[in-house]
Design an enzyme around this catalytic site. Structure first.
Site, PDB file in Angstrom:
ATOM      1  N   HIS A  47       0.872  -1.222  -0.019  1.00  9.55           N
ATOM      2  CA  HIS A  47       0.010   0.136   0.017  1.00  9.55           C
ATOM      3  C   HIS A  47       0.786   1.187  -0.124  1.00  9.55           C
ATOM      4  O   HIS A  47       1.896   1.319   0.717  1.00  9.55           O
ATOM      5  CB  HIS A  47      -1.028   0.010   1.231  1.00  9.55           C
ATOM      6  CG  HIS A  47      -0.335  -0.003   2.629  1.00  9.55           C
ATOM      7  ND1 HIS A  47      -0.172   1.320   3.056  1.00  9.55           N
ATOM      8  CD2 HIS A  47      -0.053  -0.739   3.438  1.00  9.55           C
ATOM      9  CE1 HIS A  47       0.207   1.393   4.261  1.00  9.55           C
ATOM     10  NE2 HIS A  47       0.421  -0.083   4.488  1.00  9.55           N
TER      11      HIS A  47
ATOM     12  N   ASP B  35       6.232   2.544   6.454  1.00  6.59           N
ATOM     13  CA  ASP B  35       5.079   1.965   6.502  1.00  6.59           C
ATOM     14  C   ASP B  35       4.148   2.744   5.612  1.00  6.59           C
ATOM     15  O   ASP B  35       3.685   3.671   5.936  1.00  6.59           O
ATOM     16  CB  ASP B  35       4.563   1.897   7.882  1.00  6.59           C
ATOM     17  CG  ASP B  35       3.132   1.142   7.784  1.00  6.59           C
ATOM     18  OD1 ASP B  35       2.470   0.807   6.711  1.00  6.59           O
ATOM     19  OD2 ASP B  35       2.481   1.334   8.973  1.00  6.59           O
TER      20      ASP B  35
ATOM     21  N   GLU C 295      -4.999   2.244   2.431  1.00  3.07           N
ATOM     22  CA  GLU C 295      -5.017   1.103   3.551  1.00  3.07           C
ATOM     23  C   GLU C 295      -5.064   1.547   5.037  1.00  3.07           C
ATOM     24  O   GLU C 295      -5.658   0.902   5.771  1.00  3.07           O
ATOM     25  CB  GLU C 295      -3.473   0.161   3.408  1.00  3.07           C
ATOM     26  CG  GLU C 295      -3.455  -1.194   4.124  1.00  3.07           C
ATOM     27  CD  GLU C 295      -2.872  -0.882   5.565  1.00  3.07           C
ATOM     28  OE1 GLU C 295      -2.723  -2.058   6.030  1.00  3.07           O
ATOM     29  OE2 GLU C 295      -2.366  -0.041   5.770  1.00  3.07           O
ATOM     30  N   GLU C 296      -4.431   2.467   5.299  1.00  4.90           N
ATOM     31  CA  GLU C 296      -4.539   2.936   6.581  1.00  4.90           C
ATOM     32  C   GLU C 296      -5.611   3.697   7.432  1.00  4.90           C
ATOM     33  O   GLU C 296      -5.950   3.979   8.391  1.00  4.90           O
ATOM     34  CB  GLU C 296      -3.200   4.165   6.854  1.00  4.90           C
ATOM     35  CG  GLU C 296      -1.935   3.795   6.488  1.00  4.90           C
ATOM     36  CD  GLU C 296      -1.478   2.988   7.540  1.00  4.90           C
ATOM     37  OE1 GLU C 296      -1.916   2.604   8.564  1.00  4.90           O
ATOM     38  OE2 GLU C 296       0.074   2.482   7.320  1.00  4.90           O
TER      39      GLU C 296
ATOM     40  N   ASP D 161       3.646  -5.840   3.787  1.00  4.59           N
ATOM     41  CA  ASP D 161       3.438  -4.724   4.564  1.00  4.59           C
ATOM     42  C   ASP D 161       4.591  -4.832   5.730  1.00  4.59           C
ATOM     43  O   ASP D 161       5.247  -6.127   6.026  1.00  4.59           O
ATOM     44  CB  ASP D 161       2.094  -4.697   5.181  1.00  4.59           C
ATOM     45  CG  ASP D 161       1.709  -3.518   5.630  1.00  4.59           C
ATOM     46  OD1 ASP D 161       2.425  -2.694   5.728  1.00  4.59           O
ATOM     47  OD2 ASP D 161       0.341  -3.057   5.655  1.00  4.59           O
TER      48      ASP D 161
ATOM     49  N   HIS E 278       4.950   3.698  12.913  1.00  4.83           N
ATOM     50  CA  HIS E 278       3.846   4.825  13.091  1.00  4.83           C
ATOM     51  C   HIS E 278       4.626   6.043  13.925  1.00  4.83           C
ATOM     52  O   HIS E 278       3.932   6.805  14.470  1.00  4.83           O
ATOM     53  CB  HIS E 278       2.842   4.752  13.617  1.00  4.83           C
ATOM     54  CG  HIS E 278       1.678   3.955  12.518  1.00  4.83           C
ATOM     55  ND1 HIS E 278       0.306   4.052  12.670  1.00  4.83           N
ATOM     56  CD2 HIS E 278       1.882   3.221  11.643  1.00  4.83           C
ATOM     57  CE1 HIS E 278      -0.341   3.146  11.707  1.00  4.83           C
ATOM     58  NE2 HIS E 278       0.610   2.726  11.014  1.00  4.83           N
TER      59      HIS E 278
END
Length: 353
Positions: free
Chosen positions: A64, A175, A207-208, A230, A317
């Site tokens: 993604h 990410d 995706e997030e 991922d 994150h």
């Protein structure tokens, strides 16, 4: 990873792509895969698919393109920009950061305000919710701010790519730009091998914020099998809760996930490819869900055999995610091997006979 492959990774990592605003990063990806794919297509929301034409079956390798970030929620009369979240933004690492607001007329620099330690009440070390935080862009009033930015503009933390020791690097948005890098590189290497199967590299959006792009692509593409690449949590640093993450380490190879969405036949095929390619893999358990696009792919079109392949990542994150580039190279080699092996499969369904 040679110079061209690293340049591609750097281009992905330095191109902002918060969920819902992935267009610029998708252009970077499309330009790269167009050099070796037989066909490249996009849909109305910006999902991108690069196809290497072959025979049956059709296998997809997906990552993604979107990253977490912030969004301009409102602009007050004093010119301060108030934040909203895009995806799982972490309120504990946002204050005191340089940020970029991606306005219609170009980027606008700012900082997320933080009251000085001298002025805070003793013991006041809690974290304000993101909605309580603000960006200072240096203007004197709301009118000046509204001339530069508007509600709904995306915001990203302003960081650089830092090479650490060995093959390790730190950046914002690892990410999951590393996932779309791996998908593209696996396709390139499959093209070099002239594999028999049809191989699709996929770069999904959003995706997030709920695996939305994978739902669109999975329904439309309907491959015989899909590997969703991922990041996954590395537990090899101080403070990592190993009881929640398992024993994943940087530099020890990609991570094959077992359980829930992960189809046992695809798991076995990828592990067989790892052995034939002499690629070390780690194992991870997902008894309920993977938290990745695999969870969306596997319930499309009556069920698409799917697998989540993880890339070890520290400090997920945050603006300083750390990966080992050797894991990316290994994953690309492994998935090219899987694409080659896929030609031996008529189907990936479980055998109930």
């Amino acid at each position: 990873m040679d110079d061209r492959q690293r340049e591609f990774l750097d281009d992905l990592l330095t191109t902002a792509s918060p969920s819902g605003y992935e267009t610029a990063a998708q252009r970077v990806w499309v330009d790269y895969v167009s050099e070796f794919a037989d066909d490249v297509r996009t849909d109305e929301y910006g999902n991108a698919v690069a196809v290497l034409e072959g025979g049956d079956p059709t296998v997809a390798i997906a990552g993604h393109a979107d990253e977490i970030g912030f969004i301009v929620r409102r602009i007050d009369d004093d010119g301060f920009v108030h934040l909203g979240r895009i995806g799982g933004s972490d309120k504990s690492v946002s204050k005191g950061q340089h940020v970029t607001i991606h306005g219609a007329d170009g980027p606008v620099s700012g900082v997320v305000g933080q009251t000085a330690i001298h002025l805070r009440e003793e013991g006041d070390d809690g974290y304000d919710d993101v909605r309580e935080q603000h960006v200072d862009i240096g203007v004197e009033d709301g009118e000046s701010a509204r001339d530069l930015v508007e509600v709904g503009d995306p915001i990203t933390v302003s960081t650089t790519i830092e090479d650490l020791e060995g093959d390790r690097l730190a950046a914002r948005g690892v990410d999951n730009r590393v996932g779309v890098w791996t998908a593209a590189e696996a396709l390139r290497r499959a093209a070099e091998r002239d594999v028999d199967a049809t191989v699709c590299a996929v770069s999904t959006v959003q995706e997030e914020v709920g695996l939305q792009g994978a739902r669109m692509v999975g329904f439309d593409l309907a491959p015989d099998a899909v590997v969703a690449v991922d990041v996954t949590h590395a537990a090899d640093h101080p403070g990592a809760p190993n009881d929640r993450t398992g024993d994943v380490s940087l530099g020890e190879g990609p991570v094959v996930t077992r359980g829930s969405a992960n189809h046992p036949v695809v798991v076995d095929a990828v592990r067989e490819a790892a052995e034939s390619e002499d690629v070390d893999v780690q194992l991870e358990a997902a008894g309920i869900r993977t938290g990745t696009d695999a969870d969306a792919f596997y319930v499309q079109q009556g069920g698409i055999p799917s697998l989540n392949l993880g890339l070890p990542n520290r400090y997920m994150h945050t603006p300083v995610e750390v990966i080992d580039a050797s894991d990316l190279d290994a994953a690309a080699a492994l998935l090219a091997g899987f694409a080659e092996l896929a030609g031996e499969y008529e189907e990936f369904g479980v055998d109930l006979s």
